[in-house]
Write a protein that holds these residues in place. Structure first.
Motif, PDB file in Angstrom:
ATOM      1  N   ASN A 189      17.288 -40.538  -7.286  1.00 17.33           N
ATOM      2  CA  ASN A 189      17.058 -41.643  -8.267  1.00 17.33           C
ATOM      3  C   ASN A 189      17.648 -41.592  -9.562  1.00 17.33           C
ATOM      4  OD1 ASN A 189      16.180 -43.076  -5.416  1.00 17.33           O
ATOM      5  ND2 ASN A 189      14.244 -42.247  -6.370  1.00 17.33           N
ATOM      6  N   ALA A 190      18.172 -43.061 -10.212  1.00 17.52           N
ATOM      7  CA  ALA A 190      18.299 -42.585 -11.800  1.00 17.52           C
ATOM      8  C   ALA A 190      17.867 -43.980 -12.469  1.00 17.52           C
ATOM      9  CB  ALA A 190      20.021 -42.606 -11.767  1.00 17.52           C
ATOM     10  N   LEU A 191      17.218 -43.847 -13.246  1.00 16.41           N
ATOM     11  CA  LEU A 191      16.936 -45.004 -14.398  1.00 16.41           C
ATOM     12  C   LEU A 191      18.164 -45.193 -15.375  1.00 16.41           C
ATOM     13  CD1 LEU A 191      15.045 -47.158 -15.516  1.00 16.41           C
ATOM     14  CD2 LEU A 191      13.968 -45.265 -16.332  1.00 16.41           C
ATOM     15  N   HIS A 229       3.526 -30.393  -5.943  1.00 18.69           N
ATOM     16  CA  HIS A 229       2.956 -31.619  -6.673  1.00 18.69           C
ATOM     17  C   HIS A 229       4.014 -32.744  -6.350  1.00 18.69           C
ATOM     18  CE1 HIS A 229       0.903 -28.545  -9.181  1.00 18.69           C
ATOM     19  NE2 HIS A 229       2.368 -27.860  -9.494  1.00 18.69           N
ATOM     20  N   GLY A 230       2.996 -33.904  -6.412  1.00 19.15           N
ATOM     21  CA  GLY A 230       3.631 -35.161  -6.369  1.00 19.15           C
ATOM     22  C   GLY A 230       4.855 -35.658  -7.258  1.00 19.15           C
ATOM     23  N   GLY A 231       5.348 -36.732  -6.735  1.00 16.11           N
ATOM     24  CA  GLY A 231       6.644 -37.249  -7.702  1.00 16.11           C
ATOM     25  C   GLY A 231       8.223 -36.912  -7.123  1.00 16.11           C
ATOM     26  N   SER A 232       8.248 -35.873  -6.409  1.00 17.68           N
ATOM     27  CA  SER A 232       9.565 -35.696  -5.753  1.00 17.68           C
ATOM     28  C   SER A 232       9.807 -36.575  -4.745  1.00 17.68           C
ATOM     29  CB  SER A 232       9.644 -34.093  -5.322  1.00 17.68           C
ATOM     30  OG  SER A 232      10.800 -33.948  -4.766  1.00 17.68           O
ATOM     31  N   THR A 238      10.699 -40.004  -7.697  1.00 22.58           N
ATOM     32  CA  THR A 238      10.629 -41.359  -7.488  1.00 22.58           C
ATOM     33  C   THR A 238      10.811 -42.356  -8.545  1.00 22.58           C
ATOM     34  OG1 THR A 238       8.206 -41.215  -8.195  1.00 22.58           O
ATOM     35  CG2 THR A 238       8.709 -40.654  -5.588  1.00 22.58           C
ATOM     36  N   LYS A 239      10.896 -43.678  -8.361  1.00 28.04           N
ATOM     37  CA  LYS A 239      11.194 -44.486  -9.417  1.00 28.04           C
ATOM     38  C   LYS A 239      10.097 -44.340 -10.537  1.00 28.04           C
ATOM     39  CE  LYS A 239       9.906 -48.758  -8.946  1.00 28.04           C
ATOM     40  NZ  LYS A 239       9.850 -50.300  -8.454  1.00 28.04           N
ATOM     41  N   ASP A 240       9.011 -44.199  -9.856  1.00 31.42           N
ATOM     42  CA  ASP A 240       7.677 -44.266 -11.127  1.00 31.42           C
ATOM     43  C   ASP A 240       7.508 -43.036 -11.987  1.00 31.42           C
ATOM     44  OD1 ASP A 240       6.436 -46.635  -9.865  1.00 31.42           O
ATOM     45  OD2 ASP A 240       5.160 -45.607  -8.513  1.00 31.42           O
ATOM     46  N   ALA A 241       8.155 -41.881 -11.317  1.00 25.37           N
ATOM     47  CA  ALA A 241       8.285 -40.647 -11.950  1.00 25.37           C
ATOM     48  C   ALA A 241       9.320 -40.736 -12.937  1.00 25.37           C
ATOM     49  CB  ALA A 241       8.585 -39.440 -11.209  1.00 25.37           C
ATOM     50  N   LEU A 242      10.373 -41.510 -12.854  1.00 24.22           N
ATOM     51  CA  LEU A 242      11.475 -41.706 -13.888  1.00 24.22           C
ATOM     52  C   LEU A 242      10.906 -42.515 -14.878  1.00 24.22           C
ATOM     53  CD1 LEU A 242      14.582 -42.519 -11.471  1.00 24.22           C
ATOM     54  CD2 LEU A 242      14.050 -40.549 -12.862  1.00 24.22           C
ATOM     55  N   VAL A 243      10.161 -43.532 -14.625  1.00 25.48           N
ATOM     56  CA  VAL A 243       9.520 -44.664 -15.498  1.00 25.48           C
ATOM     57  C   VAL A 243       8.777 -43.907 -16.377  1.00 25.48           C
ATOM     58  CG1 VAL A 243       8.091 -46.740 -16.020  1.00 25.48           C
ATOM     59  CG2 VAL A 243       9.963 -46.638 -14.184  1.00 25.48           C
ATOM     60  N   ARG A 258      17.509 -50.471 -15.264  1.00 26.00           N
ATOM     61  CA  ARG A 258      17.738 -50.567 -13.856  1.00 26.00           C
ATOM     62  C   ARG A 258      17.702 -49.374 -13.116  1.00 26.00           C
ATOM     63  NH1 ARG A 258      20.834 -55.367 -11.337  1.00 26.00           N
ATOM     64  NH2 ARG A 258      20.934 -56.900 -13.164  1.00 26.00           N
ATOM     65  N   VAL A 259      17.278 -49.319 -11.640  1.00 24.38           N
ATOM     66  CA  VAL A 259      17.175 -48.124 -10.915  1.00 24.38           C
ATOM     67  C   VAL A 259      18.353 -48.024  -9.941  1.00 24.38           C
ATOM     68  CG1 VAL A 259      15.589 -46.699  -9.272  1.00 24.38           C
ATOM     69  CG2 VAL A 259      14.743 -47.881 -11.393  1.00 24.38           C
ATOM     70  N   PHE A 260      19.061 -46.990 -10.020  1.00 24.22           N
ATOM     71  CA  PHE A 260      20.022 -46.897  -8.868  1.00 24.22           C
ATOM     72  C   PHE A 260      19.320 -45.815  -7.947  1.00 24.22           C
ATOM     73  CE2 PHE A 260      22.775 -43.827  -6.685  1.00 24.22           C
ATOM     74  CZ  PHE A 260      23.880 -44.739  -6.302  1.00 24.22           C
ATOM     75  N   LYS A 261      18.981 -46.303  -6.425  1.00 28.17           N
ATOM     76  CA  LYS A 261      18.037 -45.714  -5.735  1.00 28.17           C
ATOM     77  C   LYS A 261      18.890 -45.119  -4.500  1.00 28.17           C
ATOM     78  CE  LYS A 261      13.422 -46.330  -3.584  1.00 28.17           C
ATOM     79  NZ  LYS A 261      14.033 -45.731  -2.310  1.00 28.17           N
ATOM     80  N   THR A 262      18.295 -43.574  -4.099  1.00 30.41           N
ATOM     81  CA  THR A 262      18.641 -43.359  -2.720  1.00 30.41           C
ATOM     82  C   THR A 262      17.519 -42.584  -2.268  1.00 30.41           C
ATOM     83  OG1 THR A 262      19.420 -41.266  -3.190  1.00 30.41           O
ATOM     84  CG2 THR A 262      21.078 -42.819  -3.769  1.00 30.41           C
ATOM     85  N   ARG A 263      17.536 -42.027  -0.823  1.00 34.97           N
ATOM     86  CA  ARG A 263      16.325 -41.494  -0.111  1.00 34.97           C
ATOM     87  C   ARG A 263      16.229 -40.162  -1.011  1.00 34.97           C
ATOM     88  NH1 ARG A 263      16.562 -40.415   5.584  1.00 34.97           N
ATOM     89  NH2 ARG A 263      14.468 -40.643   5.464  1.00 34.97           N
ATOM     90  N   LEU A 264      17.251 -39.483  -1.872  1.00 36.65           N
ATOM     91  CA  LEU A 264      17.246 -38.309  -2.313  1.00 36.65           C
ATOM     92  C   LEU A 264      17.000 -38.358  -3.898  1.00 36.65           C
ATOM     93  CD1 LEU A 264      16.900 -35.301  -2.191  1.00 36.65           C
ATOM     94  CD2 LEU A 264      19.327 -35.074  -1.871  1.00 36.65           C
TER      95      LEU A 264
END
Length: 411
Positions: free
Chosen positions: A384-386, A218-221, A399-404, A376-382
């Motif tokens: 992510n944290a909201l 599934h998507g989102g990862s 992904t960021k969208d999955a976190l939101v 705020r989003v802390f982002k890496t390639r692997l």
């Protein structure tokens, strides 16, 4: 994909060959490490290849490996992983393990069963060696002429059965971070959310290999796939690659450049502290609460200033924080209610806020909004944290969208 007895056996007897993190763990390889052709091998199914890995009982080897990590970390995080995140002397293994979460590293490796391993990190003329020989674990920094030592009498007595202990000493971590064990962990974690197949054949370190490919259904990862190159003759994983869903070079790529499955000589694992070297006893430092021993890079909670945002909550699930697991498989998200702390807006607008908190905020990505509010989003390639304005943290390899979306559904 269920874990069978053979898989457990392989995990138990896996030969340590390199410290990788994921770990962290937590690598785009040089041309010599890349595939040098696609050998013509007999066709196998994914199940047959998994059984081949599980049946492998190789416990002796020597050679060289490269470990590279490209997490796309912000400057603040990258600086901490460059060597400043762990203290307690340059010979402390924790510092070297943390550094594997950033950049490319060359490692010479040797193993002779579960109680004798040696890893030598090569950096120009300087070397750092981590040696496990029976009841002793040694770390030696040649540049600083410093030695770190830990007694592993319990592990030596219990041998490979010590894998089930809650407290893992350095010797255990050496085995747990090896490409073989990393492959086993990935296979064990792969379940109904994973597609498993056999990819193109490859050559790794001059050895013909099959490639087992695992992909999220599934998507989102943030993970696109995991590729495990498996020695066609003896079933030993030779390389593990973690590829990002967004493309580009691998997030993690760890494996051999040279490998020999002959028994290393006994003196390979012998070590005596050089004359004049500073020797630190690791267990003694831990007992005194000494700096650095036992510290490991745990993720977001290790960054200075985050405690100011979360009211001192332990994001690893300890003090103050209440953790809930959302989703499953590759799309799993941890929701952590820190239960306190100032809002992000308060930190931004407070002229007297700690400098570390301001630096942490600056390292974060752009602001996001949703039904949950603002954050705020802390982002890496692997990973992510909201971090929401009301003190909640949503973190995962998504992904960021999955976190939101998760924050909106679980506000």
């Amino acid at each position: 994909m269920a874990t069978n007895a053979k898989t457990r056996k392989a995990a138990r007897y896996a030969v340590p060959v390199a410290v990788a993190g994921v770990a962290a763990a937590t690598v785009a390889m040089v041309p010599a490490f890349a595939n040098s052709g696609s050998p013509d091998l007999p066709k196998v199914t994914a199940q047959q290849l998994i059984e081949k890995i599980a049946a492998s009982d190789v416990q002796q080897l020597s050679g060289s490996a490269k470990i590279s990590t490209d997490l796309g970390l912000p400057t603040l995080a990258s600086g901490l992983l460059g060597g400043g995140g762990v203290t307690g002397g340059s010979a402390n293994p924790g510092d070297k393990i943390a550094q594997l979460a950033n950049g490319t590293h060359t490692v010479r490796v040797a193993a002779d069963g579960p109680d004798r391993q040696k890893l030598t990190f090569v950096d120009g003329k300087d070397e750092y060696s981590l040696i496990h020989n029976g009841a002793d674990v040694w770390g030696y920094d040649s540049k600083a002429n410093e030695v770190w030592h830990e007694k592993d009498t319990e592990g030596a007595a219990q041998g490979k059965d010590r894998q089930g202990k809650d407290h893992k000493k350095t010797a255990d971590r050496m085995g747990g971070a090896a490409p073989q064990q990393l492959a086993q962990d990935i296979l064990t974690a792969a379940g109904p959310t994973t597609d498993v197949s056999v990819g193109d054949t490859a050559q790794v370190a001059g050895r013909d290999a099959y490639q087992l490919v695992l992909k999220p259904k599934h998507g989102g990862s943030t993970v696109g796939s995991v590729k495990i190159a498996v020695d066609a003759k003896n079933g030993v994983p030779l390389r593990v690659q973690l590829l990002a869903a967004e493309g580009g070079k691998p997030i993690v790529d760890a494996g051999f450049t040279k490998v020999d499955f002959a028994k290393p000589s006994a003196d390979t694992f012998a070590f005596t502290a050089p004359k004049g070297a500073k020797v630190t006893e690791g267990a003694a430092e831990a007992g005194k609460g000494g700096a650095g021993h036992g510290k490991e890079f745990k993720g977001l909670e290790s960054f200075p200033g985050l405690d100011a945002l979360t009211g001192g909550a332990d994001l690893a699930g300890g003090k103050g924080g209440e953790t809930k697991v959302l989703g499953e498989g590759w799309s799993t998200i941890a929701r952590i209610d820190t239960g306190g702390g100032k809002s992000l807006k308060d930190i931004e607008n407070d002229k007297n806020a700690p400098k570390e908190a301001k630096q942490f905020l600056d390292s974060l990505g752009g602001k996001v909004t949703g039904k949950f509010g603002e954050g705020r989003v802390f982002k890496t390639r692997l990973v992510n944290a909201l971090i929401t304005d009301d003190g909640k943290v949503y973190v995962g390899a998504v992904t960021k969208d999955a976190l939101v979306k998760a924050a909106d559904a679980n506000k």
